[in-house]
Scaffold this active site. Structure first.
Site, PDB file in Angstrom:
ATOM      1  N   LYS A   1      -8.560  -0.123  -8.974  1.00  0.00           N
ATOM      2  CA  LYS A   1      -9.118  -0.718  -7.758  1.00  0.00           C
ATOM      3  C   LYS A   1     -10.179   0.198  -7.157  1.00  0.00           C
ATOM      4  O   LYS A   1      -9.939   1.394  -6.971  1.00  0.00           O
ATOM      5  CB  LYS A   1      -8.009  -0.971  -6.741  1.00  0.00           C
TER       6      LYS A   1
ATOM      7  N   SER B   1       0.821  -1.205   0.000  1.00  0.00           N
ATOM      8  CA  SER B   1       0.000   0.000   0.000  1.00  0.00           C
ATOM      9  C   SER B   1       0.857   1.258   0.000  1.00  0.00           C
ATOM     10  O   SER B   1       1.964   1.282   0.556  1.00  0.00           O
ATOM     11  CB  SER B   1      -0.901   0.008   1.243  1.00  0.00           C
TER      12      SER B   1
ATOM     13  N   HIS C   1     -13.574  -1.245  -0.856  1.00  0.00           N
ATOM     14  CA  HIS C   1     -12.505  -0.916   0.096  1.00  0.00           C
ATOM     15  C   HIS C   1     -12.720  -1.629   1.422  1.00  0.00           C
ATOM     16  O   HIS C   1     -12.459  -1.073   2.497  1.00  0.00           O
ATOM     17  CB  HIS C   1     -12.428   0.599   0.313  1.00  0.00           C
TER      18      HIS C   1
ATOM     19  N   THR D   1      -5.951   3.286  -7.280  1.00  0.00           N
ATOM     20  CA  THR D   1      -7.118   3.213  -6.398  1.00  0.00           C
ATOM     21  C   THR D   1      -7.967   4.469  -6.520  1.00  0.00           C
ATOM     22  O   THR D   1      -7.464   5.589  -6.416  1.00  0.00           O
ATOM     23  CB  THR D   1      -6.663   2.999  -4.945  1.00  0.00           C
TER      24      THR D   1
ATOM     25  N   TYR E   1      -2.278   5.600  -4.330  1.00  0.00           N
ATOM     26  CA  TYR E   1      -3.208   6.705  -4.153  1.00  0.00           C
ATOM     27  C   TYR E   1      -2.659   7.919  -4.888  1.00  0.00           C
ATOM     28  O   TYR E   1      -1.448   8.161  -4.875  1.00  0.00           O
ATOM     29  CB  TYR E   1      -3.361   7.069  -2.676  1.00  0.00           C
TER      30      TYR E   1
END
Length: 419
Positions: A276, A136, A300, A186, A160
């Site tokens: 995603k 992540s 999520h 994402t 992100y």
């Protein structure tokens, strides 16, 4: 009448085999865990409430998570008979490479908070199992650290898009340079969801000590020993570390991200790119037509918009709309290998596990993650054998019925909302 006799000592020893005691406490408790729910209970006993609730909890009333798990429970399988499957092949080709199982490890943030081995344990376990590991943006191990833990396996990176775009661009370049082969772009986190357990617990990064957290820590000295005697907990990719989870997300994320940002990232990223956080059929088709390599149907883990669509329910409609040649993955709510089999039967090319992995991590570090994977592998293989299939390719929609619990209420035509 039954003939009685005096027991013979030699026969008694044949009938009664005493189990050899296991003196390794970690191995003993992990061996006793037969399901992911068992690992969850061990994790809850061993982890302070704030850290456990951050993993276990979801947004607002946690309806999205509850419904997602219930959807997998509301499955009826239809096995074929007289179809021997003495051996099963659980391997799959996904996004240009192999995976020994039809699931990989999903991206999770703040992972070293749950247990200090963190992402290194997840990446190492994934390497040993031959499955992908996803790091992540909010990970607590660096891109290069994950590569070191999984030097020859498949590493994926979840991105992100930050308010400061250069941060996102630099992370993308670093992941590419480290040999990560897939980027998960994402799109479901323009702002932070209302994670009420975290607010009630006063959860923050770094953890804030209160009378309640101290009292809660007393029966869990091993967690605090690990926390206080290992490197400082901080984001490996971000410089800002103070505040609640919601404050951190809102400060970093940008609600204005768009297809223009996707185009920029695609120019930077040399590998496969999947989107995603897709939650409807229309966006799935649009992304396919835009030329991305795949999508992840995801809400999520129920941590953003509560009452969001259930990915498992959405799956058949998306598969029908995008066709068979487009990669569709799914996450949220997976707690059993049978859930994964059902998802593959209804059209998923691959699945991702998040909480199931973290429950294992909290229960026993790297060995706990290994146990998570072993449990899911066993459940997948057993379910396939009982269905009478030897390969994942043999699974089809006819093997599964999604039982209806939540049925949409029909609206008058004049009130229907057109996207």
């Amino acid at each position: 009448m039954v003939q009685r006799q005096v027991p013979k000592p030699a026969e008694l020893f044949d009938l009664m085999k005493f189990k050899k005691p296991e003196f390794n406490g970690r191995k003993r408790r992990l061996d006793a865990a037969l399901t992911i729910d068992d690992l969850r209970l061990i994790a809850k006993r061993r982890t302070p409430k704030a850290a456990f609730d951050y993993t276990d909890g979801a947004a607002e009333g946690e309806l999205s998570l509850t419904r997602a798990r219930q959807a997998f429970q509301d499955v009826e399988f239809h096995p074929g008979i007289l179809r021997p499957a003495p051996t099963v092949d659980t391997s799959v080709e996904i996004l240009g490479g192999p995976s020994a199982l039809p699931f990989g490890i999903a991206p999770t943030g703040f992972t070293r908070l749950m247990q200090t081995e963190g992402e290194s344990a997840g990446a190492g376990a994934a390497a040993a199992a031959g499955i992908p590991f996803t790091l992540s943006t909010l990970g607590t191990t660096s891109i290069e650290g994950v590569k070191q833990a999984n030097p020859h396996g498949r590493n994926w990176f979840q991105l992100y898009v930050m308010r400061d775009r250069e941060i996102s661009y630099e992370l993308t370049r670093r992941a590419a340079a480290a040999g990560f082969d897939t980027l998960q772009f994402t799109v479901d986190t323009p702002v932070a969801g209302a994670r009420l357990r975290d607010k009630r617990n006063g959860f923050s990064i770094p953890p804030q000590l209160t009378l309640g957290t101290i009292i809660n820590a007393i029966p869990r000295p091993w967690w605090w020993y690990d926390f206080l005697t290992t490197p400082k907990l901080e984001f490996a990719s971000l410089s800002t570390t103070g505040g609640t989870v919601g404050e951190l997300l809102d400060a970093a994320m940008d609600p204005t991200i768009s297809y223009d940002d996707l185009a920029v990232i695609r120019d930077i990223w040399p590998g496969k790119i999947v989107i995603k956080g897709v939650q409807n059929v229309e966006d799935s088709v649009r992304l396919r037509d835009a030329g991305v390599d795949g999508i992840v149907l995801s809400n999520h883990g129920g941590r953003q918009l509560d009452r969001a669509p259930i990915p498992f329910h959405l799956l058949p409609s998306v598969r029908q709309a995008v066709g068979d040649d487009f990669t569709v993955m799914i996450d949220t709510g997976i707690m059993n290998g049978a859930d994964i089999v059902a998802a593959v039967a209804l059209g998923a090319d691959f699945t991702l596990i998040g909480r199931a992995y973290l429950y294992g991590l909290m229960a026993g570090g790297r060995q706990g993650v290994d146990r998570t994977i072993a449990i899911l592998r066993s459940e997948i293989e057993r379910t396939m054998r009982l269905l009478g299939v030897s390969t994942l390719a043999e699974l089809e929609p006819g093997h599964v019925t999604q039982l209806q619990r939540l049925v949409p209420v029909a609206r008058p035509a004049a009130e229907a909302v057109v996207r």
